[in-house]
Write an enzyme that holds these catalytic residues in place. Sequence first.
Site, PDB file in Angstrom:
ATOM      1  N   SER A 193       0.807  -1.208   0.000  1.00  0.00           N
ATOM      2  CA  SER A 193       0.000   0.000   0.000  1.00  0.00           C
ATOM      3  C   SER A 193       0.851   1.274   0.000  1.00  0.00           C
ATOM      4  O   SER A 193       1.540   1.554  -0.960  1.00  0.00           O
ATOM      5  CB  SER A 193      -0.960  -0.043   1.204  1.00  0.00           C
ATOM      6  OG  SER A 193      -1.896   0.995   1.161  1.00  0.00           O
ATOM      7  N   ASP A 212      10.135   4.962 -10.309  1.00  0.00           N
ATOM      8  CA  ASP A 212       9.690   5.501 -11.604  1.00  0.00           C
ATOM      9  C   ASP A 212      10.337   6.837 -11.931  1.00  0.00           C
ATOM     10  O   ASP A 212      10.561   7.160 -13.100  1.00  0.00           O
ATOM     11  CB  ASP A 212       8.169   5.648 -11.617  1.00  0.00           C
ATOM     12  CG  ASP A 212       7.458   4.320 -11.869  1.00  0.00           C
ATOM     13  OD1 ASP A 212       8.145   3.291 -11.911  1.00  0.00           O
ATOM     14  OD2 ASP A 212       6.217   4.324 -12.024  1.00  0.00           O
ATOM     15  N   LYS A 243      -0.750  -4.259  -2.985  1.00  0.00           N
ATOM     16  CA  LYS A 243      -2.015  -3.724  -2.470  1.00  0.00           C
ATOM     17  C   LYS A 243      -2.178  -2.311  -3.024  1.00  0.00           C
ATOM     18  O   LYS A 243      -1.623  -1.353  -2.494  1.00  0.00           O
ATOM     19  CB  LYS A 243      -2.005  -3.729  -0.940  1.00  0.00           C
ATOM     20  CG  LYS A 243      -3.383  -3.556  -0.299  1.00  0.00           C
ATOM     21  CD  LYS A 243      -3.754  -2.105  -0.105  1.00  0.00           C
ATOM     22  CE  LYS A 243      -5.034  -1.943   0.683  1.00  0.00           C
ATOM     23  NZ  LYS A 243      -5.488  -0.547   0.765  1.00  0.00           N
TER      24      LYS A 243
END
Length: 527
Positions: A288, A299, A313
């Site tokens: 999460s 990224d 999640k």
Amino acid sequence: MKKYFLTATACFLAVAAVAQMRVNTGAESPLRKLTIAEMAVTNLYVDSVDEKKLVEDAIRGMLEKLDPHSTYSTPKETKQMTEPLTGSFDGIGVQFNMIEDTLMVIQPVSGGPSERVGIVAGDRIVGVNDTVIAGVKMSREEIMRRLRGPRGTIAHLKVVRAGIKDTLRFNVKRDKIPVFSLDATYMLRPGIGYIRISNFSATTHKEFLESVEKLRQQGMRDLVLDLQGNGGGYLQAAADIANEFLQRGDLIVYTEGRQVPRNEYRAEGNGTMRQGRVVVLVDEYSASAAEIVTGALQDQDRGTVVGRRTFGKGLVQRPIDLPDGSMIRLTIAHYYTPSGRCIQKPYEKGKQRDYQMDVVNRLKNGELTSKDSIHFSDSLRFKTLKLHRTVYGGGGIMPDYFVPLDTTKYTRLHRELAAKSIVIQQNLRYVDNHRKQLRKQYEDFAAFNARFEVPQQLIDDILRDGEKQNIKPKDDDELQKTLVTLKPQLKGLIARDLWDMSEYYAVINEQSETVQKALELLSAGEQ
């Protein structure tokens, strides 16, 4: 009998009236159907029913057919669930553990109500408000319930202290006790700091800034950010942490759902960690909010990720408070990393057990122990935003450097000794008996870490207790392999009980392959 008949008839007519109203209006509302069913069962069923439980079961039944993270919690469950995330609870302010069936204070919370009245490490709390809690097989949960209470109320404690003949009495005025989400902050090597975050709570960002400042004063240039085992928490806390590393305008995460338009979180460009190298540590239990931070740094090519694929999640829940204090957490959107990867791993609606067994299946399939067992289709291939490196979607965050799970690290003997609480119990006894001596012998943790060796007597006591429960080494080879991991564990636990969790991790991280890989990359100049 006549009275019962009239009552039942009246109830039936009431249900029928609701049903007739639906027919007359021509409405096809599922809500009315549910209401009629609940009224019928409550008023007409042959046996008495608990209407509150009936409704709760109906809510749970609806949510169980949805995704694995849409849940219902009772008022008690809701309170227990939100306490670690709000950053505080009301209590007396002690860290404790149980030696057999007696509560022993490990450390009073610094500046907390217990420390203010004179309770010290090693004290045994044997009574609370005239109720004996030692030697009566009271559960840990029940003891915690008695120690906690509304702020301003008094806990009358009976305390046994080593070297004092009489039972001591303390009146502790309960207060707000902070719950910290950072487990550890220390210098891993010269110039390299280490911060471990256990969850993302309302206080995480503030704690993180304080830790960064502390490490900077000790010469930190680069950082190892440990998110292993971090199950997540607040989205905003994750965004705030990621903001500390990224440049102005960098996308952190975005959410999107059927009824929820795309919502982006971007860096403000005012972060304290925009310079310096970063390595993020993750494993199969990082989930999460931890995945949001990891995905953003990966990224945006801001950090190197080391470990194993994260949990996966990536569903956004909105809490819906109900009048009695219970709560529905309903999934309303997905999380996406800056490159467009959906964090959520695949699942089938209603198949909760299959979802919960995913990590076990990963182990069986070899994914946790061998990089060669991990395969991605071309459709799951994405590119990072600055260096255009290949990363993969499909659920969770795949690290840049894989560190396999060592399933042979802990022997059968070690696992069984730990499972029976023999290791922790003997450790507590050792610290309890030698606390003053250890404090006098080692002026600070640095001295302890450099010179302390686990005494053979402590090892012998553990093995003796194991034999009493038929836990024995099968041969000398197993014993020697056990000592390789048992001794650092004991040293770390002793450091924790004398100082705190940062010192515990400072000891055990020297045996962590994941941490050592991070150090290797930073030493080699990797970003």
